[in-house]
Design an enzyme around this catalytic site. Structure first.
Site, PDB file in Angstrom:
ATOM      1  N   HIS A 261       0.834  -1.202   0.000  1.00 21.14           N
ATOM      2  CA  HIS A 261       0.000   0.000   0.000  1.00 21.14           C
ATOM      3  C   HIS A 261       0.869   1.252   0.000  1.00 21.14           C
ATOM      4  O   HIS A 261       1.961   1.266   0.579  1.00 21.14           O
ATOM      5  CB  HIS A 261      -0.878   0.056   1.260  1.00 21.14           C
TER       6      HIS A 261
ATOM      7  N   TYR B  32     -19.122   1.128   3.665  1.00 20.09           N
ATOM      8  CA  TYR B  32     -17.685   0.997   3.910  1.00 20.09           C
ATOM      9  C   TYR B  32     -17.496  -0.168   4.864  1.00 20.09           C
ATOM     10  O   TYR B  32     -17.746  -0.052   6.067  1.00 20.09           O
ATOM     11  CB  TYR B  32     -17.134   2.297   4.497  1.00 20.09           C
TER      12      TYR B  32
END
Length: 489
Positions: A312, A370
């Site tokens: 990431h 989410y």
């Protein structure tokens, strides 16, 4: 030989009206704009001539020290029917018990939380009582104090009525406003803006504005910053463009009313509410120019970046706006978004990894879903972790992420979530803890499945250690001989 004629622009670029937004805007971030609702109302080659066209008055508005560096020097010149000094004096208004500005721990009305907190969607007032934007302000958390010009506050606005002959001016800080339910029709001294869920609106310290609710009852999030202004993050190796591009920010065109009737102007000063009455509209600016202006931005225009190989990138790659602190290279706050995008990293745990950040994180959801936060994370709710609080996805999300096939895929479709991230530790308001009725702690059982699977591999590990002639796990370590004592006699 004669050349074929082309075309020439008749003016600078402005946006076009849409079905959900009737207003036109100038584009750019940090620009020095100029706008006049009547031709010739802007003076030429000077800011404060002895006499203005139409007998207008000049009023200066500064957003920085007079001697601030040119790149940080913010100001505007307003040419209006009557100046702001034309009022009937101030009076202090009753305190809003749900509005907080001092987040120092010496204040008994704020609280420290070492654990994750979350709030179910906050209730919008019922129709039994009219509650406008100012009356519907509720503070959740913050840091610092506006009198120190350092810190921030996070509020909700929960309103069911438009402001009528009333305007608001915040002396304490800039407001970043995020509608979650219902558009906001905002009138400012500079002109009008329509702001829908999925857009942000920033009104800077000292500017007057009024909020109408064209879609009925409305709810949204606010971040208020003390002593600083929002800026675009540096791009570094990204180069000259990307993230939130300056050309996608929109500021209003001059617009004025002719109204010489009674108005109330509400001021927030050091966390207190004061008001003055005047017999004319505050929205009488016929022309203006400067770089201290309100603006809005469509979050869907954000140009995202991320890893196209493995692992990431830090979440700073999702930063839309940032604000500096007094400590070099440490932001007071970053405004980040999560939005529809491609996820392609190879051999990578793709959800957010478990982490303990030095930053404080406050998260909200504008629309969509989410996963992996808590059972109550829904649009209009919130989630919070103070600095160094451990957090990450639930066991179920972890299990799925370690098993599924790593193909390129779209994530967060139909969703815009956001994070207010700060280098500062937050305290939580009385209203958020005691009176909102929506507080719940993240359920620690969501991580109960994260067992020490390492223990299932002890035999295999010991076999490898033995083959390398190394001590086995679980064996008693051989005693270390003490050094011999040297006699001094």
């Amino acid at each position: 030989m004669a050349t074929a004629s082309g075309a020439s622009a008749r003016g600078a670029f402005v946006t076009e009206a849409r079905s959900d937004d009737p207003y036109l805007y100038q584009v750019g971030f940090g620009n020095r704009f100029a706008s006049e609702a009547l031709p010739g109302a802007l003076p030429k080659a000077q800011n404060m001539p002895q006499k203005l066209k139409y007998d207008l008055y000049v009023e200066g508005l500064t957003g920085a020290s007079f001697v601030a560096p040119r790149a940080e020097n913010l100001n505007a010149w307003l040419y209006r029917m009557r100046p702001s000094v034309a009022h009937k004096g101030f009076r202090k208004l009753p305190a809003n018990p749900d509005l907080e500005s001092c987040f120092l721990t010496l204040n008994p009305k704020v609280h420290i939380s070492p654990t994750q907190l979350a709030w179910h969607p906050f209730d919008i007032p019922s129709g039994s009582e009219k509650v406008d934007f100012i009356q519907g302000l509720k503070t959740i958390a913050g840091n610092g104090d506006p009198t120190l010009h350092e810190g921030l506050a996070i509020h909700m606005y929960l309103a069911n009525a438009s402001m009528e002959k009333k305007a608001f001016r915040n002396n304490d800080g800039d407001l970043l406003i995020l509608p979650q339910q219902g558009r906001l029709d905002i009138q400012t001294e500079y002109g009008k803006l329509m702001v829908r869920p999925g857009e942000l609106f920033v009104v800077q310290r000292g500017m007057k504005f009024k909020v109408l609710l064209p879609d009925g009852p409305s709810r949204g999030y606010i971040q208020e910053i003390y002593g600083q202004h929002y800026v675009l993050p540096e791009l570094g190796p990204l180069g000259g463009h990307g993230l939130a591009n300056p050309r996608d920010f929109e500021s209003p065109l001059a617009s004025f009313d002719i109204d010489q009737s009674a108005w109330e102007i509400v001021y927030k000063v050091g966390g207190e509410l004061h008001a003055c009455d005047q017999d004319h509209t505050p929205f009488d600016v016929v022309a203006w120019h400067g770089n201290y202006v309100p603006y809005k931005y469509e979050l869907e225009k954000f140009i995202g970046v991320g890893s196209i190989t493995k692992d990431h990138i830090d979440p700073s790659c999702f930063c839309v706006l940032t604000a500096k602190s007094k400590q070099p290279n440490v932001p007071l706050c970053d405004f980040l978004i999560s939005y529809p995008r491609w996820d392609v990293a190879s051999n990578t745990f793709r959800p957010p990894y478990y982490h303990r950040n030095s930053s404080t994180e406050f998260m909200g959801l504008l629309y969509g879903g989410y996963g992996g936060r808590s059972d109550g994370f829904q649009p209009g709710g919130a989630s919070f972790e103070n600095s160094f609080t451990p957090h990450g996805v639930s066991y179920e999300e972890w299990e799925k992420a370690t098993q599924h096939e790593l193909e390129p895929r779209r994530i967060s479709e139909g969703t815009v979530a956001f994070m207010f991230e700060s280098s500062m530790m937050f305290t939580i308001s009385d209203w958020a803890i005691k009176r909102s009725g929506k507080l719940h702690e993240h359920e620690p059982k969501m991580w109960d499945g994260l067992k020490a699977k390492f223990m299932d591999h002890i035999d295999d590990i010991n076999a490898e250690l033995q083959a390398q002639g190394l001590p086995l796990l679980g064996e008693t370590a051989p005693a270390v001989a003490k050094p011999a004592q040297i006699s001094t006699t």
